[in-house]
Design a protein around this motif. Structure first.
Motif, PDB file in Angstrom:
ATOM      1  N   VAL A  56      75.791  35.702  77.663  1.00 11.46           N
ATOM      2  CA  VAL A  56      77.011  36.310  78.208  1.00 11.46           C
ATOM      3  C   VAL A  56      77.819  36.960  77.077  1.00 11.46           C
ATOM      4  CG1 VAL A  56      79.221  35.833  79.351  1.00 11.46           C
ATOM      5  CG2 VAL A  56      77.119  34.756  80.193  1.00 11.46           C
ATOM      6  N   GLY A  57      77.915  36.258  75.935  1.00 16.39           N
ATOM      7  CA  GLY A  57      78.648  36.810  74.794  1.00 16.39           C
ATOM      8  C   GLY A  57      77.964  38.060  74.255  1.00 16.39           C
ATOM      9  N   GLY A  58      76.622  38.003  74.181  1.00 12.87           N
ATOM     10  CA  GLY A  58      75.873  39.162  73.724  1.00 12.87           C
ATOM     11  C   GLY A  58      76.022  40.339  74.677  1.00 12.87           C
ATOM     12  N   PHE A  59      76.144  40.021  75.958  1.00 18.63           N
ATOM     13  CA  PHE A  59      76.310  41.058  76.973  1.00 18.63           C
ATOM     14  C   PHE A  59      77.653  41.771  76.787  1.00 18.63           C
ATOM     15  CE2 PHE A  59      77.033  41.987  81.741  1.00 18.63           C
ATOM     16  CZ  PHE A  59      76.390  43.211  81.655  1.00 18.63           C
ATOM     17  N   ARG A  60      78.695  40.981  76.451  1.00 21.34           N
ATOM     18  CA  ARG A  60      79.996  41.614  76.182  1.00 21.34           C
ATOM     19  C   ARG A  60      79.859  42.603  75.021  1.00 21.34           C
ATOM     20  NH1 ARG A  60      83.809  40.697  72.362  1.00 21.34           N
ATOM     21  NH2 ARG A  60      85.859  41.621  72.770  1.00 21.34           N
ATOM     22  N   ASP A  61      79.196  42.163  73.954  1.00 20.19           N
ATOM     23  CA  ASP A  61      79.030  43.057  72.798  1.00 20.19           C
ATOM     24  C   ASP A  61      78.254  44.312  73.191  1.00 20.19           C
ATOM     25  OD1 ASP A  61      80.383  41.314  71.065  1.00 20.19           O
ATOM     26  OD2 ASP A  61      78.557  40.142  70.724  1.00 20.19           O
ATOM     27  N   TRP A  62      77.223  44.127  74.025  1.00 17.43           N
ATOM     28  CA  TRP A  62      76.402  45.272  74.462  1.00 17.43           C
ATOM     29  C   TRP A  62      77.255  46.249  75.279  1.00 17.43           C
ATOM     30  CZ3 TRP A  62      74.895  47.519  79.090  1.00 17.43           C
ATOM     31  CH2 TRP A  62      73.797  48.391  79.028  1.00 17.43           C
ATOM     32  N   LEU A  63      78.091  45.704  76.169  1.00 10.47           N
ATOM     33  CA  LEU A  63      78.936  46.569  77.013  1.00 10.47           C
ATOM     34  C   LEU A  63      79.908  47.398  76.180  1.00 10.47           C
ATOM     35  CD1 LEU A  63      79.780  44.108  79.947  1.00 10.47           C
ATOM     36  CD2 LEU A  63      78.398  46.198  80.112  1.00 10.47           C
ATOM     37  N   LEU A  64      80.374  46.786  75.086  1.00 12.80           N
ATOM     38  CA  LEU A  64      81.343  47.495  74.236  1.00 12.80           C
ATOM     39  C   LEU A  64      80.653  48.510  73.320  1.00 12.80           C
ATOM     40  CD1 LEU A  64      83.558  44.415  73.287  1.00 12.80           C
ATOM     41  CD2 LEU A  64      84.173  46.262  74.856  1.00 12.80           C
ATOM     42  N   SER A  65      79.344  48.351  73.122  1.00 13.11           N
ATOM     43  CA  SER A  65      78.610  49.202  72.181  1.00 13.11           C
ATOM     44  C   SER A  65      78.252  50.547  72.809  1.00 13.11           C
ATOM     45  CB  SER A  65      77.316  48.501  71.743  1.00 13.11           C
ATOM     46  OG  SER A  65      76.335  48.627  72.767  1.00 13.11           O
ATOM     47  N   GLY A  66      77.748  51.433  71.951  1.00 19.75           N
ATOM     48  CA  GLY A  66      77.335  52.756  72.418  1.00 19.75           C
ATOM     49  C   GLY A  66      76.142  52.710  73.357  1.00 19.75           C
ATOM     50  N   ALA A  67      75.396  51.587  73.376  1.00 21.79           N
ATOM     51  CA  ALA A  67      74.234  51.486  74.274  1.00 21.79           C
ATOM     52  C   ALA A  67      74.666  51.539  75.739  1.00 21.79           C
ATOM     53  CB  ALA A  67      73.483  50.182  74.009  1.00 21.79           C
ATOM     54  N   ALA A  68      75.872  51.082  75.994  1.00 23.49           N
ATOM     55  CA  ALA A  68      76.378  51.112  77.369  1.00 23.49           C
ATOM     56  C   ALA A  68      77.104  52.430  77.584  1.00 23.49           C
ATOM     57  CB  ALA A  68      77.327  49.938  77.616  1.00 23.49           C
ATOM     58  N   ASN A  69      76.551  53.264  78.419  1.00 19.99           N
ATOM     59  CA  ASN A  69      77.196  54.536  78.754  1.00 19.99           C
ATOM     60  C   ASN A  69      77.011  54.793  80.246  1.00 19.99           C
ATOM     61  OD1 ASN A  69      74.578  55.703  79.165  1.00 19.99           O
ATOM     62  ND2 ASN A  69      74.426  55.973  76.932  1.00 19.99           N
ATOM     63  N   GLU A  70      77.511  55.927  80.690  1.00 19.44           N
ATOM     64  CA  GLU A  70      77.499  56.237  82.122  1.00 19.44           C
ATOM     65  C   GLU A  70      76.103  56.083  82.733  1.00 19.44           C
ATOM     66  OE1 GLU A  70      79.748  59.811  83.097  1.00 19.44           O
ATOM     67  OE2 GLU A  70      78.360  60.216  84.744  1.00 19.44           O
TER      68      GLU A  70
END
Lengths: 270, 462
Positions: B93-107
């Protein structure tokens, strides 16, 4: 300074529409924002509604008025001991406190169980009850008598939520409970009463078992129309053995004076 | 299963996934009412740390509401898209937060991921997000839906024109519709909460809205917010219904308390689709939700209210809605006590809905028995507008004279559009210009004179 504002505020030329609604229309705008006048009028209305929430029900005056009409009146209190507790603990407002429950339980049983029991609760606006409850009962009782409904005692509950009526009616053994309760105060209607009808009431029931008639007050749904709707719902509930979402309110079909057209100025022909 | 978290010499233990989730939730009155909240802030943070360490896969194996007895859980698990999930399936879950905030998460990646996410995963990550995280991530999401116009495009903010009247008086309703249209409101829907659920009254209002939209050629849709079974019956009787409405919740038992299940929602969607009234798309459902509704029906299964709320979005997305609206401050102070709790909840709901692929709007609102006021609503409106909220309500002067609560006004929407440069749905924007409500040209300026097409309507008034 008002002359300055007059030049700045863009007025809306449809102010005459206000005669058709108490909604805050045609307020004008400063830029695209709310002008100072209507802004402060809103703030005042909010302050008044906050006061209404904390107004305490005068149960003595209410009971006197009911007894004067020949009702057997019982006063009771929910398990919410104060307004702050009531606001944060709806579960307590849905139950009677122990003394109130005992008083109902030791009451001598009626020779025949009542067809309907009226429960009057302050809800979120005691003002709504003080202004509408007795007048509504005056409107509905002649029809109930004419149709031979056996009406039980009226139970007045302080710090009440709608579901407290289920417990009251269960203890009294009534077939239908009708709860009159103060709805949460709006800015323009701090005195709006709701009516909830439930067939076969018992503790633990949820809202899908109830039919609701809302906004009963002088400037909202008239007492005679609300009485007509309630009588229709009670009659249908008894006939069909159900209440709530499965029982649709088709009372308008039967009402000769109800509005049945959506015509209005937006749709007028030339 | 048991979960634990050591902080210094103290070890906090949690007996179930639902307990970790509940105790990790930011404080709110409804969770105290349910008896599931953390005892204090330190236990809350311990729960958040334990939650952050949980693999996302946990939520596919341990269910907060039993699979066997709850059709919403079965919907969530049975329709989970494992292939879409693969991109984040290795994360905690913590890693998922980091992923969401990173550039990997986009539209694009977030839209592809949505069917692979369950409500509980999304609720879990929201609990360890700050307000700015909830805004930043939601802003990346794009959920576009269509009926007679296109809702949810970037840089757009739509509004539901809510012309409620305490006795459903047609002229009173028309007066508020007129006021709203003149302020550029109504592209999400013109939607009335009827005072009663009576079929004849509902039929009258549906017909009236249908005629107004036709007469003025408005690229929008109408809705009467009656029970789904009432809408189905009205359709059977020939009513011209655009959108079918229903309040929904996140457990089978809570939905039962609303008198619905998945089957009847399907019937409602099928009935509306059968009318084929959409012109640019076929999203025909309008749902409303709100934290606390399950507890209100005693149907929360010991789960915190925010997690249950997010499960309602799984119900919503099954039926491809045009609009989903979290009515965040309507339910009252026993669930969200004050402005601070309402603001946080509104941002959570929007974030969770958008991650799940739901066209999330918000009724930014409060009641007179809550510790909140217009200043709190201004804050939530501004924050949600930055976060890319799909739509908000529009009502004359913020005062709903039928439902007795305060929501955003026509003026409020224009404020948000002005400070952030947001526009209404493109088809509706064009209509506002050609009808003369907005000035022509690129600016979003209200015209100073009454549009010609509406002169005639006012001329009929005496």
């Amino acid at each position: 300074m008002s002359n300055d504002s007059d030049a700045i505020v863009v007025k809306n030329p449809w102010g005459k529409l206000r005669q058709h609604t108490s909604a805050r229309i045609a307020l004008g705008r400063s830029g695209t924002s709310l002008p100072t006048g209507p802004h402060l009028e809103f703030q005042l209305a909010h302050a008044r509604a906050r006061n209404a929430v904390h107004h305490e029900l005068n149960t003595v005056a209410l009971s006197d008025a009911l007894r004067a009409r020949g009702f057997d009146v019982i006063t009771a209190h929910s398990a919410a001991e104060s307004r702050p507790v009531y606001l944060q603990r709806p579960d307590k407002g849905r139950r009677l406190d122990a003394p109130s429950r005992s008083a109902l339980e030791i009451r001598p049983a009626d020779t025949e169980p009542a067809d309907v029991v009226f429960v009057i609760g302050d809800g979120l606006s005691a003002l709504a009850i003080e202004e509408n409850a007795v007048a509504f009962l005056d409107a509905v009782m002649p029809s109930l008598k004419a149709d031979h409904w056996r009406v039980g005692p009226v139970v007045v509950v302080s710090q009440a939520r709608v579901a407290v009526g289920d417990e009251v009616a269960e203890v009294l053994g009534a077939k239908i409970v009708v709860v009159l309760i103060g709805e949460r105060p709006g800015l323009s209607s701090p005195d709006s009463m709701g009516i909830y009808m439930t067939l076969g009431p018992r503790s633990g029931m949820t809202d899908e078992s109830r039919n609701c008639i809302s906004n009963v007050r002088v400037e909202g749904l008239r007492y005679d129309l609300a009485a007509h709707k309630l009588l229709y719902l009670m009659t249908e509930a008894k006939k069909r053995g159900l209440s709530g979402v499965l029982l649709k309110d088709e009372a308008e079909d039967l009402s000769s004076n109800a509005v049945t057209t959506g015509q209005n100025f937006l749709l007028s022909a030339d | 299963m048991r979960y634990s978290q050591s902080i210094g010499t103290h070890t906090y233990t949690f007996d179930s996934l639902r307990e970790v989730m509940a105790k990790a939730s930011p404080a709110r009155s409804g969770d105290y009412l349910a008896g599931v909240a953390a005892r204090d802030d330190e236990e809350r943070i311990a729960a958040q740390m334990a939650l952050a360490n949980l693999p996302l896969r946990t939520f596919l194996n341990e269910h907060v509401v039993p699979y066997e007895t709850d059709e919403v859980t079965r919907l969530i698990i049975d329709e989970h898209d494992a292939r879409a999930f693969a991109v984040v399936s290795h994360l905690t879950v913590g890693g998922f937060r980091d992923w969401l905030l990173s550039g990997a998460a986009n539209e694009v990646s977030l839209a592809a991921l949505a069917p692979g996410l369950t409500p509980e995963m999304v609720a879990a990550v929201s609990k360890i997000c700050r307000v700015q995280d909830l805004i930043l991530v939601a802003q990346k999401c794009r959920v576009v839906t269509k009926f007679r116009n296109t809702i949810g495009l970037k840089g757009r903010l739509s509004t539901r024109l809510q012309p409620n009247h305490p006795t459903d008086d047609p002229t009173g309703i028309a007066a508020s519709i007129f006021d709203g249209l003149m302020y550029g409101s109504g592209d999400a829907v013109i939607g009335i909460n009827p005072a009663t659920d009576s079929i004849p009254a509902v039929m009258t209002l549906i017909e009236m809205l249908h005629e107004v939209i036709q007469r003025y050629n408005i690229p929008t849709q109408s809705c009467i917010l009656s029970h789904v079974t009432t809408s189905i019956e009205a359709i059977n009787r020939g009513a011209p219904i655009d959108l079918v409405f229903q309040s929904i919740a996140g457990t089978e038992a809570a939905n039962k308390s609303f008198g619905i299940d998945l089957k009847v929602l399907q019937e409602g969607q099928d009935a509306a689709l059968g009318l084929q009234r959409g012109t640019v798309g076929n999203n025909v459902m309008y749902f409303e939700t709100g934290q606390g509704s399950a507890l209100s029906a005693n149907a929360h299964h010991g789960v915190d209210q925010q997690t249950i709320e997010t499960r309602a979005y799984a119900v919503a997305r099954k039926f491809k809605p045009l609009l989903v609206n979290t009515v965040v401050g309507f339910i009252g102070p026993e669930y969200l006590y004050d402005g601070k709790q309402i603001i946080r909840a509104g941002l959570e709901d929007h974030f969770c809905g958008k991650l799940l692929g739901v066209p999330m709007g918000c009724d930014i609102c409060y009641t007179n028995h809550a510790e909140a006021d217009q200043n709190d609503m201004d804050m939530l409106l501004t924050l949600l507008s930055v976060a890319g909220i799909t739509f908000i309500m529009g009502i004359p002067g913020s005062d709903d004279i039928m439902l007795n609560y305060q929501t955003t006004s026509f003026h409020d929407a224009l404020y948000a559009r002005q400070v952030l440069g947001l526009k209404p749905a493109p088809e509706f924007e064009d209509w506002l210009r050609t009808s003369g409500i907005f000035d022509s040209g690129d600016s979003l300026k209200l015209a100073d004179t009454l549009p010609k097409s509406f002169h005639r309507a006012l001329a009929h008034l005496h």
